[in-house]
Design a protein around this motif. Structure first.
Motif, PDB file in Angstrom:
ATOM      1  N   HIS A  19      -3.422  -9.554 -23.131  1.00  0.00           N
ATOM      2  CA  HIS A  19      -2.580  -8.919 -22.397  1.00  0.00           C
ATOM      3  C   HIS A  19      -2.059  -9.499 -21.195  1.00  0.00           C
ATOM      4  O   HIS A  19      -1.034  -9.393 -20.749  1.00  0.00           O
ATOM      5  CB  HIS A  19      -3.862  -8.459 -21.152  1.00  0.00           C
ATOM      6  CG  HIS A  19      -4.650  -8.678 -19.805  1.00  0.00           C
ATOM      7  ND1 HIS A  19      -4.934  -9.758 -19.737  1.00  0.00           N
ATOM      8  CD2 HIS A  19      -4.160  -8.358 -18.309  1.00  0.00           C
ATOM      9  CE1 HIS A  19      -5.168  -9.751 -18.274  1.00  0.00           C
ATOM     10  NE2 HIS A  19      -4.511  -9.138 -17.498  1.00  0.00           N
ATOM     11  N   PHE A  56     -14.791  -8.136 -18.049  1.00  0.00           N
ATOM     12  CA  PHE A  56     -14.445  -7.775 -19.264  1.00  0.00           C
ATOM     13  C   PHE A  56     -14.421  -8.968 -20.540  1.00  0.00           C
ATOM     14  O   PHE A  56     -15.010  -7.801 -21.739  1.00  0.00           O
ATOM     15  CB  PHE A  56     -12.268  -7.918 -18.802  1.00  0.00           C
ATOM     16  CG  PHE A  56     -12.023  -7.465 -20.018  1.00  0.00           C
ATOM     17  CD1 PHE A  56     -11.716  -5.856 -20.454  1.00  0.00           C
ATOM     18  CD2 PHE A  56     -11.057  -8.089 -20.707  1.00  0.00           C
ATOM     19  CE1 PHE A  56     -11.195  -5.619 -21.914  1.00  0.00           C
ATOM     20  CE2 PHE A  56     -10.696  -7.930 -22.267  1.00  0.00           C
ATOM     21  CZ  PHE A  56     -10.685  -6.881 -22.417  1.00  0.00           C
ATOM     22  N   SER A  76      -7.835  -9.928 -26.916  1.00  0.00           N
ATOM     23  CA  SER A  76      -8.034  -8.623 -25.853  1.00  0.00           C
ATOM     24  C   SER A  76      -6.950  -9.349 -24.468  1.00  0.00           C
ATOM     25  O   SER A  76      -5.831  -8.807 -23.907  1.00  0.00           O
ATOM     26  CB  SER A  76      -8.863  -8.025 -26.110  1.00  0.00           C
ATOM     27  OG  SER A  76      -9.134  -7.083 -26.904  1.00  0.00           O
ATOM     28  N   PHE A  77      -7.759 -10.621 -24.011  1.00  0.00           N
ATOM     29  CA  PHE A  77      -7.424 -11.069 -22.841  1.00  0.00           C
ATOM     30  C   PHE A  77      -5.796 -12.103 -22.632  1.00  0.00           C
ATOM     31  O   PHE A  77      -5.183 -11.939 -22.156  1.00  0.00           O
ATOM     32  CB  PHE A  77      -9.031 -12.086 -22.335  1.00  0.00           C
ATOM     33  CG  PHE A  77      -8.172 -11.956 -20.314  1.00  0.00           C
ATOM     34  CD1 PHE A  77      -8.498 -11.160 -19.713  1.00  0.00           C
ATOM     35  CD2 PHE A  77      -8.081 -13.631 -20.384  1.00  0.00           C
ATOM     36  CE1 PHE A  77      -7.898 -12.107 -18.590  1.00  0.00           C
ATOM     37  CE2 PHE A  77      -7.556 -14.267 -19.510  1.00  0.00           C
ATOM     38  CZ  PHE A  77      -8.319 -13.069 -18.315  1.00  0.00           C
ATOM     39  N   TYR A  95      -8.444  -2.751 -20.780  1.00  0.00           N
ATOM     40  CA  TYR A  95      -8.433  -3.983 -19.571  1.00  0.00           C
ATOM     41  C   TYR A  95      -8.434  -2.651 -18.181  1.00  0.00           C
ATOM     42  O   TYR A  95      -7.263  -2.967 -17.547  1.00  0.00           O
ATOM     43  CB  TYR A  95      -8.470  -4.648 -19.263  1.00  0.00           C
ATOM     44  CG  TYR A  95      -8.821  -5.619 -17.736  1.00  0.00           C
ATOM     45  CD1 TYR A  95      -9.644  -5.590 -16.901  1.00  0.00           C
ATOM     46  CD2 TYR A  95      -7.949  -7.439 -17.905  1.00  0.00           C
ATOM     47  CE1 TYR A  95     -10.455  -6.402 -15.916  1.00  0.00           C
ATOM     48  CE2 TYR A  95      -8.386  -8.048 -17.010  1.00  0.00           C
ATOM     49  CZ  TYR A  95      -9.719  -7.847 -16.465  1.00  0.00           C
ATOM     50  OH  TYR A  95     -10.097  -8.589 -14.837  1.00  0.00           O
ATOM     51  N   THR A  96      -8.870  -1.705 -17.868  1.00  0.00           N
ATOM     52  CA  THR A  96      -8.997  -0.796 -17.143  1.00  0.00           C
ATOM     53  C   THR A  96      -9.078  -0.507 -15.671  1.00  0.00           C
ATOM     54  O   THR A  96      -9.420   0.262 -14.754  1.00  0.00           O
ATOM     55  CB  THR A  96      -8.498   0.883 -17.130  1.00  0.00           C
ATOM     56  OG1 THR A  96     -10.231   0.518 -17.660  1.00  0.00           O
ATOM     57  CG2 THR A  96      -7.882   0.444 -18.587  1.00  0.00           C
ATOM     58  N   THR A  97      -9.997  -1.560 -14.803  1.00  0.00           N
ATOM     59  CA  THR A  97     -10.765  -1.603 -13.267  1.00  0.00           C
ATOM     60  C   THR A  97     -10.054  -1.378 -12.573  1.00  0.00           C
ATOM     61  O   THR A  97      -8.745  -1.476 -12.246  1.00  0.00           O
ATOM     62  CB  THR A  97     -11.598  -3.109 -13.614  1.00  0.00           C
ATOM     63  OG1 THR A  97     -12.019  -3.902 -15.047  1.00  0.00           O
ATOM     64  CG2 THR A  97     -12.482  -3.282 -12.791  1.00  0.00           C
ATOM     65  N   HIS A 138      -3.008  -2.902 -20.045  1.00  0.00           N
ATOM     66  CA  HIS A 138      -4.404  -3.274 -19.731  1.00  0.00           C
ATOM     67  C   HIS A 138      -4.982  -2.020 -20.353  1.00  0.00           C
ATOM     68  O   HIS A 138      -5.937  -1.888 -20.235  1.00  0.00           O
ATOM     69  CB  HIS A 138      -4.400  -2.857 -18.272  1.00  0.00           C
ATOM     70  CG  HIS A 138      -3.760  -4.226 -17.317  1.00  0.00           C
ATOM     71  ND1 HIS A 138      -3.190  -4.955 -17.419  1.00  0.00           N
ATOM     72  CD2 HIS A 138      -4.771  -5.284 -17.277  1.00  0.00           C
ATOM     73  CE1 HIS A 138      -2.916  -6.153 -15.976  1.00  0.00           C
ATOM     74  NE2 HIS A 138      -4.184  -5.628 -16.043  1.00  0.00           N
ATOM     75  N   THR A 170     -13.476  -9.950 -12.422  1.00  0.00           N
ATOM     76  CA  THR A 170     -13.596  -9.126 -12.961  1.00  0.00           C
ATOM     77  C   THR A 170     -12.316  -9.263 -14.149  1.00  0.00           C
ATOM     78  O   THR A 170     -12.368  -8.527 -15.882  1.00  0.00           O
ATOM     79  CB  THR A 170     -12.322  -7.189 -12.744  1.00  0.00           C
ATOM     80  OG1 THR A 170     -10.882  -8.157 -12.325  1.00  0.00           O
ATOM     81  CG2 THR A 170     -12.767  -7.456 -11.099  1.00  0.00           C
ATOM     82  N   ASP A 171     -12.225 -10.271 -14.736  1.00  0.00           N
ATOM     83  CA  ASP A 171     -11.261 -11.297 -16.154  1.00  0.00           C
ATOM     84  C   ASP A 171     -13.264 -11.309 -15.965  1.00  0.00           C
ATOM     85  O   ASP A 171     -13.118 -10.894 -18.213  1.00  0.00           O
ATOM     86  CB  ASP A 171     -10.674 -12.406 -15.653  1.00  0.00           C
ATOM     87  CG  ASP A 171      -9.846 -12.140 -14.931  1.00  0.00           C
ATOM     88  OD1 ASP A 171      -8.796 -11.367 -15.167  1.00  0.00           O
ATOM     89  OD2 ASP A 171      -8.786 -12.763 -14.292  1.00  0.00           O
ATOM     90  N   LEU A 191     -12.726  -9.927 -27.575  1.00  0.00           N
ATOM     91  CA  LEU A 191     -11.928  -9.744 -26.086  1.00  0.00           C
ATOM     92  C   LEU A 191     -10.957 -10.622 -26.075  1.00  0.00           C
ATOM     93  O   LEU A 191     -10.283 -10.618 -25.058  1.00  0.00           O
ATOM     94  CB  LEU A 191     -13.536  -9.245 -24.807  1.00  0.00           C
ATOM     95  CG  LEU A 191     -13.979  -7.915 -25.700  1.00  0.00           C
ATOM     96  CD1 LEU A 191     -15.379  -8.026 -24.333  1.00  0.00           C
ATOM     97  CD2 LEU A 191     -13.154  -6.582 -25.523  1.00  0.00           C
ATOM     98  N   HIS A 228      -8.951  -4.467  -9.818  1.00  0.00           N
ATOM     99  CA  HIS A 228      -7.810  -5.327 -10.465  1.00  0.00           C
ATOM    100  C   HIS A 228      -6.414  -4.882 -10.737  1.00  0.00           C
ATOM    101  O   HIS A 228      -5.887  -5.570 -10.146  1.00  0.00           O
ATOM    102  CB  HIS A 228      -8.240  -5.423 -12.028  1.00  0.00           C
ATOM    103  CG  HIS A 228      -7.830  -6.873 -12.771  1.00  0.00           C
ATOM    104  ND1 HIS A 228      -7.955  -7.722 -11.964  1.00  0.00           N
ATOM    105  CD2 HIS A 228      -6.501  -6.394 -13.726  1.00  0.00           C
ATOM    106  CE1 HIS A 228      -6.821  -8.464 -13.065  1.00  0.00           C
ATOM    107  NE2 HIS A 228      -6.497  -7.793 -14.024  1.00  0.00           N
TER     108      HIS A 228
END
Length: 610
Positions: free
Chosen positions: A369, A504, A365-366, A580-582, A575, A500-501, A362, A585
């Motif tokens: 993004h 995730f 992935s972060f 990462y679909t919060t 996202h 939220t980061d 992740l 956020h």
């Protein structure tokens, strides 16, 4: 208070309170802004409404930056005089001036379609006028209208005391004769005779007797009025009647200086009066109906008649600058979709891509993004720069040059954000060095870009009103993007993550540090760089929206419609791509998309239709 904020506020609030309360609220607000340090620049930034140099004129030893003035009916308490010179006016009328506070004064009222002024209208006592004028930093001529009903001895006192503070007087023929007899007025303070259209058309009226005294600077022709009880308002056909009267007078007395008062609600109304021969005009209740942007729109309408074919300016380097950013964004997008991190990233972190994936997939992935969002923002910025070069700088538009270079300089300064965590991206640095000489030549070729925009649009039609709401949406969009960019950059050089980061990533900053102490600086530099790009693009959207909205400017609509898409697609799509679909956020992005869509819908009839 530009038109794009005035009309929504007028409909929601100002029309629901008394005319005097709403008037004082607006005038005092504008005057307060103009009085604070930098306030005049704020007003100029919001409206870009300084009168074009083409309209400067000298008349009776007075220099008028613009032939557009404001009647004293609109600001009897002199609450907004300090701001009017920043709104494009070339002169201001004050008054009617009286010696002492009147026993009876009635506020204006409003009907469904008119502003009703009382026969016992608000008047300005001499002491108040002097007190206000001594405190104000006024750089445009002021004409003082003398109340018609004052006595002979009061007239003498008013003229004597006001002469050091004003540039001319407006009064009746009888008042001028009285002053002439008392030798109160010389050529240094011209006197303008106030006349109605009915007086001029009277068979017994003799213009030669009116303009004979040497102190006469000209006449002021007031728009025809209709009465309603003890109140009056401008007649429905005021502009037509006033235009006809001006033409008749000018045909007979071509050298006579003629000022009109009232009869103007649209730029087309003003153009008709100037075409008939008016030297100056004063706005009255038409200014209230049309909004504070009316002087600017009149300037653009008048300039349209005088404009000569403009030789295309050099715009190659400006275009190349935008193209380079666009290509840079595409390259960044490619890396964000493939390797994500580059060899020098791995060297600095001390971990390979495969090793990071083994620790926590992740993390990549972060990082992806953030880098995708940056790439999309760069592509949007490149499109906006290219369009400003092709349609603005190429045609000599000064406002386009200011927008282009302001955003570019802010974008260049964004590289300094690496100081926050100490990681310098060498590819970013090389790209910066590659862009610098291109920008230098772009800046150099833009020095000759000085043209003022013009427009043939002369009506207050439905498309224009909808366009104001569309403009407001895009201005909010640009402003919020700038704010969002500042917030993200600040987070990037400080805490790096929001809650939220971390949810995730399923890791805390301490856990990331325990993996490798250089991991967070790399993430921080991505975040800070993305925030910096957002600020730059937000400024482009903001200034395009503030200064570029004119009837039929199709390229503005196309630029905003196409230019924003890459940033939105990347911002939301990335996202979804990484999971990462919060909702909380992404909520700010959803709100920006709503503003974007509303802006396109509202502005379409105004910008896209010929």
């Amino acid at each position: 208070m530009p038109d794009w904020s005035y009309h929504p506020l007028k409909k929601l609030l100002l029309d629901k309170i008394s005319p005097k309360t709403s008037r004082e609220f607006i005038h005092k607000s504008m005057s307060t802004i103009a009085s604070i340090p930098g306030g005049r620049h704020i007003i100029g930034f919001l409206g870009h409404i300084k009168p074009p140099l083409e309209f400067q004129k000298e008349m009776n030893h007075m220099k008028f930056p613009s032939p557009i003035g404001l009647s004293g009916h609109i600001d009897p308490n002199l609450s907004g005089v300090n701001a009017f010179q920043e709104l494009g006016f070339g002169f201001v009328e004050i008054g009617p001036i009286v010696l002492n506070e009147p026993k009876e004064q009635r506020e204006p009222k409003k009907s469904e379609s008119h502003i009703l002024f009382s026969n016992y209208q608000e008047k300005v006592p001499l002491k108040l006028a002097i007190k206000k004028l001594t405190k104000l930093n006024i750089q445009i001529p002021i004409l003082a209208r003398i109340d018609e009903q004052i006595k002979r001895n009061e007239l003498d006192i008013i003229v004597q005391h006001l002469t050091p503070f004003v540039d001319g007087f407006i009064g009746t023929n009888g008042q001028i004769n009285s002053c002439q007899e008392d030798n109160l007025i010389g050529l240094e303070r011209p006197f303008y005779v106030s006349l109605s259209t009915e007086e001029i058309h009277n068979k017994e009226f003799k213009m030669e007797e009116i303009i004979q005294p040497t102190c006469i600077g000209g006449i002021v022709v007031n728009a025809p009025r209709q009465t309603e009880g003890s109140y009056w308002y401008e007649a429905t056909n005021a502009n037509m009647c006033l235009t006809k009267t001006v033409k008749q007078v000018k045909d007979l007395y071509p050298e006579l200086r003629l000022i009109t008062s009232g009869g103007v609600e649209t730029p087309e109304d003003a153009y008709a009066l100037f075409r008939a021969g008016a030297d100056l005009l004063m706005l009255t209740d038409g200014y209230v109906k049309a909004g504070p942007g009316l002087p600017k729109r009149i300037h653009e309408r008048l300039l349209y008649e005088e404009v000569q074919p403009i030789k295309n300016q050099n715009w190659f380097w400006s275009f190349l600058f935008g193209l380079s950013i666009l290509i840079g964004g595409i390259v960044a997008l490619y890396f964000a979709f493939t390797s994500i991190i580059l060899p020098y990233d791995e060297t600095f972190i001390g971990l390979t891509r495969a090793e990071i994936l083994q620790v926590n997939p992740l993390i990549l992935s972060f990082m992806s993004h953030d880098r995708m969002a940056l790439a999309g923002t760069m592509i949007s910025g490149g499109i906006l720069y290219i369009q400003l070069a092709r349609h603005g700088i190429k045609h000599g538009m000064h406002w386009a040059k200011v927008a282009f270079h302001s955003a570019a300089i802010v974008g260049f300064l964004g590289i300094l954000l690496f100081i926050g965590f100490g990681y310098f991206d060498w590819l970013h640095g090389l790209f910066w060095l590659f862009l610098l000489p291109i920008y230098y030549f772009s800046f150099k070729e833009g020095k000759s870009v000085k043209e003022t925009p013009y427009s043939s649009h002369g009506k207050n039609d439905k498309a224009w009103r909808y366009g104001l709401y569309g403009q407001l949406m895009f201005i909010m969009l640009g402003f919020l993007i700038v704010v969002g960019g500042i917030v993200i950059s600040t987070i990037g050089v400080s805490t790096v993550f929001v809650s939220t980061d971390l949810s995730f990533l399923c890791m805390t900053p301490g856990m990331l540090d325990s993996i490798n102490e250089n991991l967070i600086p790399v993430i921080a530099h991505d975040r800070a760089g993305f925030g910096s790009a957002l600020v730059s693009v937000g400024l482009l959207v903001l200034m395009l929206s503030l200064w570029g909205f004119r009837k039929g400017e199709r390229w503005i609509w196309n630029t905003l419609a196409i230019g924003a898409l890459p940033a939105f697609i990347a911002g939301i799509g990335t996202h979804i791509y990484v999971g990462y679909t919060t909702f909380i956020h992404l909520l700010p992005v959803y709100f920006l998309v709503v503003l974007y869509l509303l802006g396109l819908v509202f502005s379409y009839p105004f910008l896209k239709k010929k």
